[in-house]
Design a protein around this motif. Structure first.
Motif, PDB file in Angstrom:
ATOM      1  N   PHE A 129     -50.056  63.923 -32.889  1.00 52.82           N
ATOM      2  CA  PHE A 129     -49.292  65.064 -32.381  1.00 52.82           C
ATOM      3  C   PHE A 129     -49.392  66.267 -33.317  1.00 52.82           C
ATOM      4  O   PHE A 129     -49.531  67.412 -32.881  1.00 52.82           O
ATOM      5  CB  PHE A 129     -47.824  64.681 -32.198  1.00 52.82           C
ATOM      6  CG  PHE A 129     -47.554  63.945 -30.921  1.00 52.82           C
ATOM      7  CD1 PHE A 129     -48.314  64.171 -29.783  1.00 52.82           C
ATOM      8  CD2 PHE A 129     -46.536  63.010 -30.854  1.00 52.82           C
ATOM      9  CE1 PHE A 129     -48.070  63.495 -28.608  1.00 52.82           C
ATOM     10  CE2 PHE A 129     -46.274  62.323 -29.676  1.00 52.82           C
ATOM     11  CZ  PHE A 129     -47.044  62.566 -28.549  1.00 52.82           C
ATOM     12  N   ILE A 130     -49.313  65.992 -34.618  1.00 49.68           N
ATOM     13  CA  ILE A 130     -49.391  67.076 -35.607  1.00 49.68           C
ATOM     14  C   ILE A 130     -50.756  67.754 -35.545  1.00 49.68           C
ATOM     15  O   ILE A 130     -50.857  68.985 -35.499  1.00 49.68           O
ATOM     16  CB  ILE A 130     -49.117  66.531 -37.027  1.00 49.68           C
ATOM     17  CG1 ILE A 130     -47.655  66.069 -37.146  1.00 49.68           C
ATOM     18  CG2 ILE A 130     -49.421  67.603 -38.078  1.00 49.68           C
ATOM     19  CD1 ILE A 130     -47.341  65.378 -38.458  1.00 49.68           C
ATOM     20  N   LEU A 131     -51.816  66.934 -35.529  1.00 46.64           N
ATOM     21  CA  LEU A 131     -53.174  67.485 -35.469  1.00 46.64           C
ATOM     22  C   LEU A 131     -53.401  68.228 -34.152  1.00 46.64           C
ATOM     23  O   LEU A 131     -54.038  69.287 -34.130  1.00 46.64           O
ATOM     24  CB  LEU A 131     -54.202  66.364 -35.628  1.00 46.64           C
ATOM     25  CG  LEU A 131     -54.195  65.648 -36.992  1.00 46.64           C
ATOM     26  CD1 LEU A 131     -55.184  64.496 -36.979  1.00 46.64           C
ATOM     27  CD2 LEU A 131     -54.538  66.634 -38.113  1.00 46.64           C
ATOM     28  N   TRP A 132     -52.878  67.666 -33.060  1.00 45.32           N
ATOM     29  CA  TRP A 132     -53.022  68.305 -31.750  1.00 45.32           C
ATOM     30  C   TRP A 132     -52.295  69.646 -31.725  1.00 45.32           C
ATOM     31  O   TRP A 132     -52.803  70.639 -31.209  1.00 45.32           O
ATOM     32  CB  TRP A 132     -52.468  67.382 -30.667  1.00 45.32           C
ATOM     33  CG  TRP A 132     -52.498  67.974 -29.283  1.00 45.32           C
ATOM     34  CD1 TRP A 132     -53.575  68.100 -28.458  1.00 45.32           C
ATOM     35  CD2 TRP A 132     -51.386  68.522 -28.565  1.00 45.32           C
ATOM     36  NE1 TRP A 132     -53.218  68.684 -27.268  1.00 45.32           N
ATOM     37  CE2 TRP A 132     -51.884  68.954 -27.304  1.00 45.32           C
ATOM     38  CE3 TRP A 132     -50.030  68.676 -28.853  1.00 45.32           C
ATOM     39  CZ2 TRP A 132     -51.055  69.537 -26.343  1.00 45.32           C
ATOM     40  CZ3 TRP A 132     -49.209  69.260 -27.900  1.00 45.32           C
ATOM     41  CH2 TRP A 132     -49.719  69.680 -26.663  1.00 45.32           C
ATOM     42  N   GLY A 133     -51.074  69.671 -32.292  1.00 43.28           N
ATOM     43  CA  GLY A 133     -50.314  70.909 -32.343  1.00 43.28           C
ATOM     44  C   GLY A 133     -51.019  71.982 -33.159  1.00 43.28           C
ATOM     45  O   GLY A 133     -51.061  73.147 -32.760  1.00 43.28           O
ATOM     46  N   LEU A 134     -51.582  71.580 -34.298  1.00 46.88           N
ATOM     47  CA  LEU A 134     -52.319  72.537 -35.124  1.00 46.88           C
ATOM     48  C   LEU A 134     -53.544  73.071 -34.385  1.00 46.88           C
ATOM     49  O   LEU A 134     -53.874  74.259 -34.483  1.00 46.88           O
ATOM     50  CB  LEU A 134     -52.745  71.867 -36.435  1.00 46.88           C
ATOM     51  CG  LEU A 134     -51.613  71.504 -37.403  1.00 46.88           C
ATOM     52  CD1 LEU A 134     -52.160  70.723 -38.595  1.00 46.88           C
ATOM     53  CD2 LEU A 134     -50.889  72.760 -37.880  1.00 46.88           C
ATOM     54  N   GLY A 138     -46.651  54.088 -34.211  1.00 46.59           N
ATOM     55  CA  GLY A 138     -45.832  55.293 -34.143  1.00 46.59           C
ATOM     56  C   GLY A 138     -46.293  56.344 -35.140  1.00 46.59           C
ATOM     57  O   GLY A 138     -46.360  57.540 -34.817  1.00 46.59           O
ATOM     58  N   ALA A 139     -46.623  55.907 -36.352  1.00 50.00           N
ATOM     59  CA  ALA A 139     -47.122  56.836 -37.372  1.00 50.00           C
ATOM     60  C   ALA A 139     -48.447  57.458 -36.944  1.00 50.00           C
ATOM     61  O   ALA A 139     -48.682  58.655 -37.154  1.00 50.00           O
ATOM     62  CB  ALA A 139     -47.286  56.103 -38.699  1.00 50.00           C
ATOM     63  N   ALA A 140     -49.303  56.651 -36.323  1.00 53.83           N
ATOM     64  CA  ALA A 140     -50.592  57.168 -35.841  1.00 53.83           C
ATOM     65  C   ALA A 140     -50.395  58.199 -34.736  1.00 53.83           C
ATOM     66  O   ALA A 140     -51.080  59.226 -34.695  1.00 53.83           O
ATOM     67  CB  ALA A 140     -51.455  56.010 -35.331  1.00 53.83           C
TER      68      ALA A 140
END
Length: 203
Positions: A167-172, A160-162
């Protein structure tokens, strides 16, 4: 080379994939064993097929597509081993469990199949990559827990953490891409306006 492609691993892979397609959750619980050359080739072939079909769907018939077909399989193999190394040492240090590394790479290979499948239609549906990632995450959790008898809660939190990190990197990346497009449009508009002024002055 002929012996490589006539190896019994190919028949085992074909049989397993047919069963896997029918019930991936159940089949990921007991992954088959392959020798290293075939396992690495499977990862590269899966990535190559995925990126090739992705280019066809997106109609990317250019040099970049050819480059992607050549480089994506290599990067996928590298990422698979990095990810396997991450899980291997995490389980070793935090759970004090030493697991079979080749089996771990195999679990990751089959767990990521949905991601590569959904990657094919990503040019038409951008959310497809996220859907594929979620499916792969579920398979990865089941595969890790069932094949290595690992603590389920720990594996869920780790995967889940991965996923959240992805998601964070993809959003950025999406935000950065949109900003680049806006800047490109502003530059094009500026040059177009400047050209129009020059034409008017010339008249």
């Amino acid at each position: 080379m002929k012996a490589f492609f006539k190896h019994h691993d190919w028949q085992r892979l074909r049989r397993y994939l047919l069963l896997f397609a029918r019930n991936p959750i159940e089949k990921i619980k007991h992954v088959p064993q392959f020798d290293w050359p075939h396992l690495i080739f499977f990862i590269g072939a899966l990535a190559a097929i995925s990126i090739s079909l992705n280019g066809i769907v997106g109609q990317y018939f250019n040099f970049n597509m050819i480059l992607a077909v050549l480089l994506f399989p290599v990067s996928s193999i590298v990422v698979s081993f990095i990810l396997s190394g991450f899980f291997y040492y995490t389980f070793l240090f935090f759970l004090d469990q030493k697991i079979d590394f080749k089996c771990l790479v195999t679990v990751i290979l089959f767990a990521t199949i949905p991601y590569y499948v959904f990657e094919i239609v990503e040019p038409a549906f951008q959310i497809a990559r996220i859907v594929g990632l979620l499916f792969s995450s579920v398979l990865l959790i089941v595969g890790l827990v069932e094949n290595f008898n690992l603590n389920k809660k720990f594996v869920i939190r780790l995967v889940g953490a991965a996923v959240v990190t992805y998601f964070i990197l993809w959003g950025l990346a999406v935000i950065n891409e949109n900003q680049s497009r806006i800047q490109q449009k502003d530059i094009e508009k500026y040059h177009l306006d400047q050209l129009e002024r020059e034409v008017k002055e010339f008249r």
